[in-house]
Design a protein around this motif. Structure first.
Motif, PDB file in Angstrom:
ATOM      1  N   ASP A   2       4.966  -0.937  -4.135  1.00 13.54           N
ATOM      2  CA  ASP A   2       5.542  -0.962  -5.474  1.00 13.54           C
ATOM      3  C   ASP A   2       6.936  -1.563  -5.416  1.00 13.54           C
ATOM      4  OD1 ASP A   2       3.349   0.274  -6.546  1.00 13.54           O
ATOM      5  OD2 ASP A   2       4.126   2.293  -6.138  1.00 13.54           O
ATOM      6  N   PHE A   3       7.199  -2.519  -6.319  1.00 11.45           N
ATOM      7  CA  PHE A   3       8.498  -3.154  -6.398  1.00 11.45           C
ATOM      8  C   PHE A   3       9.151  -2.816  -7.718  1.00 11.45           C
ATOM      9  CE2 PHE A   3       6.056  -6.155  -3.726  1.00 11.45           C
ATOM     10  CZ  PHE A   3       6.798  -6.002  -2.567  1.00 11.45           C
ATOM     11  N   CYS A   4      10.469  -2.677  -7.696  1.00 10.72           N
ATOM     12  CA  CYS A   4      11.206  -2.526  -8.935  1.00 10.72           C
ATOM     13  C   CYS A   4      11.137  -3.836  -9.689  1.00 10.72           C
ATOM     14  CB  CYS A   4      12.670  -2.175  -8.657  1.00 10.72           C
ATOM     15  SG  CYS A   4      12.866  -0.593  -7.824  1.00 10.72           S
ATOM     16  N   ILE A   5      11.340  -3.800 -10.980  1.00 16.74           N
ATOM     17  CA  ILE A   5      11.250  -4.996 -11.790  1.00 16.74           C
ATOM     18  C   ILE A   5      12.446  -5.892 -11.511  1.00 16.74           C
ATOM     19  CG2 ILE A   5      11.202  -5.892 -14.148  1.00 16.74           C
ATOM     20  CD1 ILE A   5       9.784  -3.361 -14.967  1.00 16.74           C
ATOM     21  N   HIS A   6      12.246  -6.860 -10.609  1.00 14.02           N
ATOM     22  CA  HIS A   6      13.266  -7.830 -10.233  1.00 14.02           C
ATOM     23  C   HIS A   6      14.611  -7.158 -10.015  1.00 14.02           C
ATOM     24  CE1 HIS A   6      14.810 -11.634  -9.393  1.00 14.02           C
ATOM     25  NE2 HIS A   6      15.553 -11.755 -10.458  1.00 14.02           N
ATOM     26  N   GLN A   7      14.585  -6.022  -9.367  1.00 17.73           N
ATOM     27  CA  GLN A   7      15.834  -5.292  -9.093  1.00 17.73           C
ATOM     28  C   GLN A   7      15.930  -5.034  -7.607  1.00 17.73           C
ATOM     29  OE1 GLN A   7      18.241  -4.435 -11.374  1.00 17.73           O
ATOM     30  NE2 GLN A   7      19.390  -4.028  -9.509  1.00 17.73           N
ATOM     31  N   CYS A  22      24.468 -12.853 -10.616  1.00 16.66           N
ATOM     32  CA  CYS A  22      23.352 -13.540 -11.264  1.00 16.66           C
ATOM     33  C   CYS A  22      22.711 -12.627 -12.306  1.00 16.66           C
ATOM     34  CB  CYS A  22      22.325 -13.952 -10.214  1.00 16.66           C
ATOM     35  SG  CYS A  22      20.820 -14.671 -10.912  1.00 16.66           S
ATOM     36  N   ASP A  23      22.521 -13.139 -13.521  1.00 18.76           N
ATOM     37  CA  ASP A  23      21.891 -12.367 -14.589  1.00 18.76           C
ATOM     38  C   ASP A  23      20.432 -12.054 -14.286  1.00 18.76           C
ATOM     39  OD1 ASP A  23      24.237 -12.465 -15.980  1.00 18.76           O
ATOM     40  OD2 ASP A  23      23.606 -14.040 -17.370  1.00 18.76           O
ATOM     41  N   HIS A  24      19.795 -12.907 -13.485  1.00 22.76           N
ATOM     42  CA  HIS A  24      18.355 -12.784 -13.264  1.00 22.76           C
ATOM     43  C   HIS A  24      17.995 -11.825 -12.145  1.00 22.76           C
ATOM     44  CE1 HIS A  24      17.345 -16.168 -15.950  1.00 22.76           C
ATOM     45  NE2 HIS A  24      18.507 -16.638 -15.563  1.00 22.76           N
ATOM     46  N   CYS A  25      18.821 -11.786 -11.071  1.00 23.98           N
ATOM     47  CA  CYS A  25      18.451 -10.947  -9.935  1.00 23.98           C
ATOM     48  C   CYS A  25      19.556  -9.993  -9.505  1.00 23.98           C
ATOM     49  CB  CYS A  25      18.030 -11.807  -8.746  1.00 23.98           C
ATOM     50  SG  CYS A  25      19.373 -12.785  -8.042  1.00 23.98           S
TER      51      CYS A  25
END
Length: 229
Positions: A2-7, A22-25
């Protein structure tokens, strides 16, 4: 897994010291230039425009940094006397002038390569070692020699909400414009590569050759030969 949502799990102290995030990652960088390289590498769109010069930037932090420099009088900026290009710092101007000179004073001791700057040499030296210090921060087990290679890899772990490039033909979405364009080409290809034995066709030679190696094709091919005898 399980991965966090792009966090990505990070040290809070490290994040707090980094102005350029970075706003995205949520990855933090030491300079605006480093953050810009990161965003360019991942092909993120530049949507924040400077009202004074109309240049566009990837996020609000980069825009504000630029606007501070944009307000400076021209005599306070670092201008190349050879080509007229304006650089943000004296250090950047120094490196820029070295490239104009065409000299490569930084030589590798393990091969014949030489470079204009120490930073370029430092990056090159990593090609001579098997060390892979940059581990995927989503804990998938992969490691990389370069931070940039890790960032490219980590795109595959991004949540769909971060994949801002939407395919025009199907629900799939992608992190970069180039990945999206590559995918969309498959929608526009005709099925010109046909297998007469199995009576099916494929859009690419790669898929056709893969089919020829499959057990299903080999079984039908063997039956067809047996029938002809």
């Amino acid at each position: 897994m399980d991965f966090c949502i792009h966090q990505i799990t990070r040290n809070p102290q490290t994040l707090s010291k980094s102005q350029f995030v970075c706003d995205h990652c949520s990855e933090g960088f030491r300079s605006a230039a480093a953050l810009t390289r990161h965003c360019n590498m991942l092909d993120f769109p530049a949507t924040h425009a400077c009202t004074k010069c109309s240049l566009k930037f990837h996020n609000q932090i980069l825009l504000e940094t630029h606007e501070e420099r944009c307000k400076r009088p021209s005599e306070a900026q670092h201008v190349c006397h050879i080509c007229g290009k304006r650089l943000t710092t004296a250090f950047n101007l120094k490196n820029h002038l070295v490239r104009h000179a065409g000299t490569r004073p930084h030589k590798c001791h393990q091969c014949d390569a030489s470079f204009s700057t120490a930073a370029e040499l430092s990056s090159h030296r990593k090609t001579h070692t098997s060390e892979r210090p940059y581990a995927c921060r989503y804990d998938c087990g992969k490691t990389f020699r370069f931070c940039s290679a890790r960032s490219m890899h980590e795109r595959i772990h991004m949540d769909a909400s971060k994949r801002i490039y939407q395919c025009e033909y199907c629900p799939k979405s992608y992190v970069t414009a180039s990945d999206c364009r590559t995918h969309q080409k498959y929608h526009n290809l005709t099925r010109d590569h046909g297998c007469d034995t199995c009576r099916i066709s494929f859009k690419t030679v790669k898929h056709y050759k893969s089919h020829l190696k499959s057990n299903a094709h080999k079984t039908l091919e063997a039956r067809a030969r047996a029938t002809k005898r």
